[in-house]
Write a protein that holds these residues in place. Structure first.
Motif, PDB file in Angstrom:
ATOM      1  N   TYR A 112      43.778  37.489  31.403  1.00  0.00           N
ATOM      2  CA  TYR A 112      42.430  36.964  31.713  1.00  0.00           C
ATOM      3  C   TYR A 112      41.627  37.203  32.797  1.00  0.00           C
ATOM      4  O   TYR A 112      40.360  38.322  32.945  1.00  0.00           O
ATOM      5  CB  TYR A 112      42.801  35.161  31.416  1.00  0.00           C
ATOM      6  N   GLU A 113      41.982  37.892  34.314  1.00  0.00           N
ATOM      7  CA  GLU A 113      41.504  37.867  35.533  1.00  0.00           C
ATOM      8  C   GLU A 113      40.544  39.381  34.315  1.00  0.00           C
ATOM      9  O   GLU A 113      39.672  39.882  34.949  1.00  0.00           O
ATOM     10  CB  GLU A 113      42.538  37.946  36.549  1.00  0.00           C
ATOM     11  N   LYS A 114      41.330  40.471  34.231  1.00  0.00           N
ATOM     12  CA  LYS A 114      40.869  41.867  33.579  1.00  0.00           C
ATOM     13  C   LYS A 114      39.752  41.568  32.845  1.00  0.00           C
ATOM     14  O   LYS A 114      38.525  42.270  32.826  1.00  0.00           O
ATOM     15  CB  LYS A 114      41.863  42.394  32.941  1.00  0.00           C
ATOM     16  N   ARG A 115      39.779  40.482  31.788  1.00  0.00           N
ATOM     17  CA  ARG A 115      38.902  40.221  30.733  1.00  0.00           C
ATOM     18  C   ARG A 115      37.294  39.832  31.405  1.00  0.00           C
ATOM     19  O   ARG A 115      36.270  40.543  31.060  1.00  0.00           O
ATOM     20  CB  ARG A 115      39.570  39.428  29.941  1.00  0.00           C
ATOM     21  N   LEU A 116      37.351  39.286  32.864  1.00  0.00           N
ATOM     22  CA  LEU A 116      36.869  38.552  33.033  1.00  0.00           C
ATOM     23  C   LEU A 116      36.433  39.735  33.568  1.00  0.00           C
ATOM     24  O   LEU A 116      34.472  39.680  33.990  1.00  0.00           O
ATOM     25  CB  LEU A 116      37.127  37.260  34.353  1.00  0.00           C
ATOM     26  N   GLY A 117      36.813  40.816  34.889  1.00  0.00           N
ATOM     27  CA  GLY A 117      35.856  41.948  34.779  1.00  0.00           C
ATOM     28  C   GLY A 117      35.196  42.779  34.382  1.00  0.00           C
ATOM     29  O   GLY A 117      34.067  43.085  34.464  1.00  0.00           O
ATOM     30  N   GLU A 118      36.284  42.827  33.484  1.00  0.00           N
ATOM     31  CA  GLU A 118      35.237  43.733  32.311  1.00  0.00           C
ATOM     32  C   GLU A 118      33.853  42.979  31.699  1.00  0.00           C
ATOM     33  O   GLU A 118      33.153  43.832  31.506  1.00  0.00           O
ATOM     34  CB  GLU A 118      36.611  43.968  30.616  1.00  0.00           C
ATOM     35  N   ALA A 119      34.168  41.679  31.776  1.00  0.00           N
ATOM     36  CA  ALA A 119      32.326  41.252  31.345  1.00  0.00           C
ATOM     37  C   ALA A 119      32.193  40.953  32.487  1.00  0.00           C
ATOM     38  O   ALA A 119      30.510  40.223  32.475  1.00  0.00           O
ATOM     39  CB  ALA A 119      32.841  40.273  31.113  1.00  0.00           C
ATOM     40  N   GLY A 120      31.972  41.475  33.606  1.00  0.00           N
ATOM     41  CA  GLY A 120      31.652  41.234  34.929  1.00  0.00           C
ATOM     42  C   GLY A 120      31.329  39.884  35.229  1.00  0.00           C
ATOM     43  O   GLY A 120      29.659  39.290  35.902  1.00  0.00           O
ATOM     44  N   VAL A 121      32.114  38.653  35.050  1.00  0.00           N
ATOM     45  CA  VAL A 121      31.920  37.513  35.425  1.00  0.00           C
ATOM     46  C   VAL A 121      32.655  36.848  36.116  1.00  0.00           C
ATOM     47  O   VAL A 121      34.079  37.435  36.617  1.00  0.00           O
ATOM     48  CB  VAL A 121      31.895  36.576  33.730  1.00  0.00           C
TER      49      VAL A 121
END
Length: 138
Positions: A112-121
Motif C-alpha cells: 500500500y505504501e509503495k502504491r501511494l508513493g508511485e501515485a504521488g499521494v
C-alpha cells in the motif's frame, strides 16, 4: 493439503469489532488470531469499487486512516459485509480473505505504501473526485 481442506480449518470462532482501537479481531479454528485495522480492510476491500472489474482497474484508496466500521452483517456461513463510516458497504469479506488480510498485514501495508508513493499521494489525502477518464471514456 489442498486448498479446500485448508479452508475447512480456517473457520472463524470469534469476531469482535473494536471501534475505539479501530480493529477487527478475529480468531480462527486453526488457532490463528488476528487484529486487522479497519483502514487495511477498507483499502483492500474486495469490492468492484476498489478492485475494479479487471487487472489495472484498481482504485487506490486514500484518506481511510480514521474510517470506522458502523455495521457488520453475516453473509451466509462464508463471509461478513462491513459498512464503513465513509459509506462503503459493497465489500464481502470471505473467511479466507480475512485470513489473508490478517496473516499478511506487513506485506499488504508495504504494498500500500509503495502504491501511494508511485501515485504521488499521501495516505491521508482525500480521495479524488471521479473523472470521466476513470469511467472508461477517453
Amino acid at each position: 493439503m489442498n486448498a479446500a481442506a485448508d479452508s475447512q480449518q480456517r473457520l472463524p470462532t470469534d469476531i469482535t469489532v473494536h471501534n475505539q482501537s479501530k480493529v477487527l479481531e478475529i480468531a480462527f479454528s486453526d488457532g490463528a488470531h488476528f487484529r486487522i485495522p479497519f483502514e487495511l480492510m477498507r483499502v483492500y476491500s474486495p469490492s468492484a469499487e476498489v478492485k475494479g472489474h479487471g487487472p489495472g482497474q484498481e482504485v487506490l484508496q486514500t484518506g481511510k486512516r480514521h474510517v470506522d466500521i458502523v455495521g457488520l452483517e453475516a453473509v451466509g456461513n462464508y463471509a461478513v459485509q462491513p459498512t464503513f463510516s465513509d459509506g462503503h458497504d459493497t465489500g464481502i469479506f470471505g473467511w479466507d480473505y480475512l485470513y489473508v488480510l490478517g496473516s499478511k498485514q506487513d506485506e499488504l501495508w508495504q504494498d500500500y505504501e509503495k502504491r501511494l508513493g508511485e501515485a504521488g499521494v499521501q495516505r491521508d489525502d482525500p480521495m479524488p473526485e471521479p473523472s470521466a477518464k476513470s469511467c472508461g471514456s477517453h
